[in-house]
Structure formats: C-alpha cells, structure tokens
Design a protein around this motif. Structure first.
Motif, PDB file in Angstrom:
ATOM      1  N   LEU A   2      42.724  41.864  37.247  1.00 44.11           N
ATOM      2  CA  LEU A   2      43.283  41.581  35.919  1.00 44.11           C
ATOM      3  C   LEU A   2      44.650  42.211  35.726  1.00 44.11           C
ATOM      4  O   LEU A   2      45.454  41.737  34.909  1.00 44.11           O
ATOM      5  N   LYS A   3      44.922  43.282  36.465  1.00 44.74           N
ATOM      6  CA  LYS A   3      46.204  43.975  36.302  1.00 44.74           C
ATOM      7  C   LYS A   3      47.382  43.072  36.650  1.00 44.74           C
ATOM      8  O   LYS A   3      48.486  43.256  36.141  1.00 44.74           O
ATOM      9  N   PHE A   4      47.149  42.093  37.523  1.00 45.40           N
ATOM     10  CA  PHE A   4      48.241  41.240  37.984  1.00 45.40           C
ATOM     11  C   PHE A   4      48.348  39.944  37.192  1.00 45.40           C
ATOM     12  O   PHE A   4      49.191  39.106  37.488  1.00 45.40           O
ATOM     13  N   THR A   5      47.496  39.794  36.197  1.00 50.04           N
ATOM     14  CA  THR A   5      47.533  38.579  35.378  1.00 50.04           C
ATOM     15  C   THR A   5      48.029  38.864  33.961  1.00 50.04           C
ATOM     16  O   THR A   5      47.932  38.001  33.094  1.00 50.04           O
ATOM     17  N   ALA A  26      43.557  47.389  26.826  1.00 51.27           N
ATOM     18  CA  ALA A  26      42.469  47.341  25.850  1.00 51.27           C
ATOM     19  C   ALA A  26      41.563  46.134  26.098  1.00 51.27           C
ATOM     20  O   ALA A  26      40.335  46.215  25.988  1.00 51.27           O
ATOM     21  N   GLU A  27      42.173  45.010  26.440  1.00 49.58           N
ATOM     22  CA  GLU A  27      41.389  43.802  26.717  1.00 49.58           C
ATOM     23  C   GLU A  27      40.596  43.967  28.010  1.00 49.58           C
ATOM     24  O   GLU A  27      39.442  43.526  28.099  1.00 49.58           O
ATOM     25  N   ARG A  28      41.194  44.616  29.009  1.00 48.29           N
ATOM     26  CA  ARG A  28      40.472  44.876  30.254  1.00 48.29           C
ATOM     27  C   ARG A  28      39.251  45.741  29.988  1.00 48.29           C
ATOM     28  O   ARG A  28      38.158  45.486  30.511  1.00 48.29           O
ATOM     29  N   ASP A  29      39.424  46.758  29.169  1.00 43.63           N
ATOM     30  CA  ASP A  29      38.306  47.644  28.841  1.00 43.63           C
ATOM     31  C   ASP A  29      37.194  46.884  28.116  1.00 43.63           C
ATOM     32  O   ASP A  29      36.013  47.116  28.367  1.00 43.63           O
TER      33      ASP A  29
END
Length: 361
Positions: free
Chosen positions: A100-103, A108-111
C-alpha cells in the motif's frame, strides 16, 4: 467488487495449446472454483486473469472494462498464491501494508485497513510477530490479509491450501468461506482438490485438457455430470463405471446388459439397440439389497474402515474393481461374495462419446 467475463480465450506456447476457446461469466460477489487435474490449464487461466500471462487471443473484462492491455497492478485484483511469499524481516503488520505504501494510501487509511483485515482473520494478537514465529495456517491468513487490505474488485486464489496439513486445510477452508460471506467479494479459486471445490464454490468450473468440461453448482455437477470425465472427477471415492450395451428396446424400455452387470431396464429415451454405453453408479448408491434396477456381483477384496463409513473394494466378474460405501458397524468382510444393486434414479448412462444420456430414469 466487480463481475468478470472471459470471451474466446486461447493460450498457446508454440505448437502447444494450453487453453482453447474459454468462455466464462462470473457474477459480482460470486465464489467460483476452477478445478481439474494437473496440467488442465486452470492456473494458466488464473494467471491470465491476473495479467501475469498474456492470452494468445480472446478478451478478459473486469467490471465491464477490457483489461487485456492493463498491467496486474491496474486491474484491481489481489492474488493469494500457494506459497505465502511473506517478507521474513517484516512483522505481520508491515507484510500486510507494504504494497500500500507504493499506491499512495495514507498511513491512517493503511492502519484502518489492517485493523479491519486482522479482525476478520483473527490476527489482532499476531500483528507484531514475524513469519518465523507463525504456523503455516497463520502465514496463509497473513497472505490473505495482505490481499484484503488492497480492497480489490476480484480476489484470485491459486491453490492456497496445498502447503497445509489436513487439519489446517479444513480450518483455513472454513476461514475462506467465512471471509467470502463477510466481504461479499468476487472470488476465483484454483484447486486440484474437488472436496475444496464442492465445499467452497457457488459454482464450479471443471477443466480438462485446456477446455471447460462443465460449469455448474456443486450438487448439479455431482448428480448430473455432463460427461464421463466430470462424473469420475467429482466425488470421492470416484464413481464406478461398467461397460454395457443396449440389447433390446420394446415399449419405450431399453434392456441393458454387460459382462459385470445383470440385465436391467431403463426408459429408452434416445437409446437404440446395439448402442455401446458406460453405466455409472456412485459408491454410496450401491447397496446389498437385490431390489434395485441394477445389480452386479463380486468378491470383497479390501475394506477401508473410516468410522462413520466403510468402503468395500469388490472384484467384479470382468476382473475390475467396484467401490461400495457401507454405513454401520458390520460391513462385508474380505473374501465375502456380494450382490450389489442401485435404484434407477441413481444410475448414470453415458454414450459411446462419453456424453451423458438422459433416459428419464
């Protein structure tokens, strides 16, 4: 979520044709399992849906959009492989969020996504652990969680349970079924295990030699197989087969006989005198009663006692084997001669081209 449509898909490697004229429509939210023996083309088909392989010809649509020219990352799919493919130096949380870091997804949304996926998969207490500290089943749940956090339109599973032992396969299978109910997502699942297919699928796609042999709901395939291959592949133990011939037709009834079966009568339907047939009967439909439409005799050679059921392996008059299922505490013993019968409604008839014949029985 999205529907999936495949039109006239073909795949060749040189002169080797791996897939031929594949056509399939999968509805939004449907769980479809691709099943078949090794080399039938099911994993190749999944890889083409994912964009990992390009078709030789034909089209793939996801959510109504042609995706042939799109890279895997642009197709809004997530794939779970047979191998967990976890990063050993990252804990569970980082393994799930790394992509997800590369998109451009904010922290906060990742968490939020990780917390939701961990709740679904019961991974909350494992988020700080490393792959080396997890069991095989836990690692596979992390791999599934990594797919969930991407929030794809379509989930693709490529034999995800093959590396697990029998007990873990059952428990993880339950988790995948529960996950599908929670997410309501479109899922395409590849397996060679027809028990997985029967227990997970809304519909099963049976493949053989790069072609689709039959598509249907699990019990449709079980009770109404389209041909001899599907009949023998779906069901465990496999269906018993008996060579036979139509020896006469009179008053709408066909008299059928064979070297290993007593003559019996079925509605003739399209059957003609002299027609070569294969008669199929599943092990659970054979009984010791002599009152069925169909009967065969033999001698018990081996009995598999599984507790709730026993499977007797019986050598027939044509020197081939038949398997019959017996419930209860006293199955027939090795060396015992038996006469087996089956009711007309449980007899499957296949013609000389191995296609199912509907006789109205």
């Amino acid at each position: 979520m999205a529907n999936l449509r495949i039109d006239h898909l073909n795949k060749s490697y040189g002169t080797a044709h791996v897939l031929s004229e594949i056509g399939l429509s999968i509805e939004d939210g449907e769980f479809v399992v691709l099943v078949g023996p090794s080399g039938c083309g099911k994993s190749t088909l999944l890889r083409m849906i994912a964009g990992l392989d390009a078709p030789t010809s034909g089209d793939i649509f996801i959510g109504g959009k042609l995706v042939n020219a799109l890279a895997p990352a642009e197709r809004k799919i997530a794939m779970v492989f047979q191998s967990y493919a976890l990063y050993p130096h990252m804990d569970v949380r980082k393994n799930m969020t790394f992509g997800l870091k590369f998109t451009g997804v904010a922290q906060a949304e990742r968490d939020r996504r990780v917390a939701e996926a961990a709740r679904m998969l019961r991974l909350e207490e494992l988020l700080g652990r490393y792959p080396r500290d997890l069991s095989g089943g836990q690692r596979q749940r992390v791999a599934i969680g990594r797919a969930i956090v991407r929030e794809p339109d379509v989930f693709l599973f490529d034999e995800p349970l093959s590396n697990l032992d029998a007990a873990l396969r059952v428990s993880t299978r339950v988790e995948i079924a529960r996950l599908h109910r929670l997410l309501g997502s479109t899922m395409v699942y590849v397996t060679h295990d027809q028990i997985e297919a029967m227990t997970l699928a809304d519909r099963i796609v049976v493949m053989n030699h790069g072609r689709i042999a039959q598509v249907g709901k699990p019990l449709e395939l079980y009770y109404s197989p389209a041909d001899l291959f599907v009949a023998g592949f779906i069901g465990s133990p496999a269906m018993n087969f008996f060579p036979a011939e139509v020896v006469g037709v009179e008053d709408g009834k066909a008299r059928i006989a064979g070297g290993a079966i007593d003559a019996f009568v079925l509605p003739a339907g399209p059957l003609k005198p002299g027609a070569r047939l294969t008669i199929g009967v599943r092990p659970e439909h054979l009984g010791l009663s002599a009152g069925g439409a169909f009967a065969t005799t033999g001698v018990v050679e081996l009995v598999e006692r599984l507790g709730e059921a026993s499977y007797a392996h019986i050598r027939r008059a044509d020197d081939k084997m038949t398997v019959a299922e017996f419930r209860g505490r006293q199955p027939p013993a090795p060396g015992e001669p038996v006469t087996l019968s089956a009711p007309a409604e449980d007899i499957h008839v296949f013609d000389a081209d191995d296609r199912r014949v509907s006789t109205g029985a």
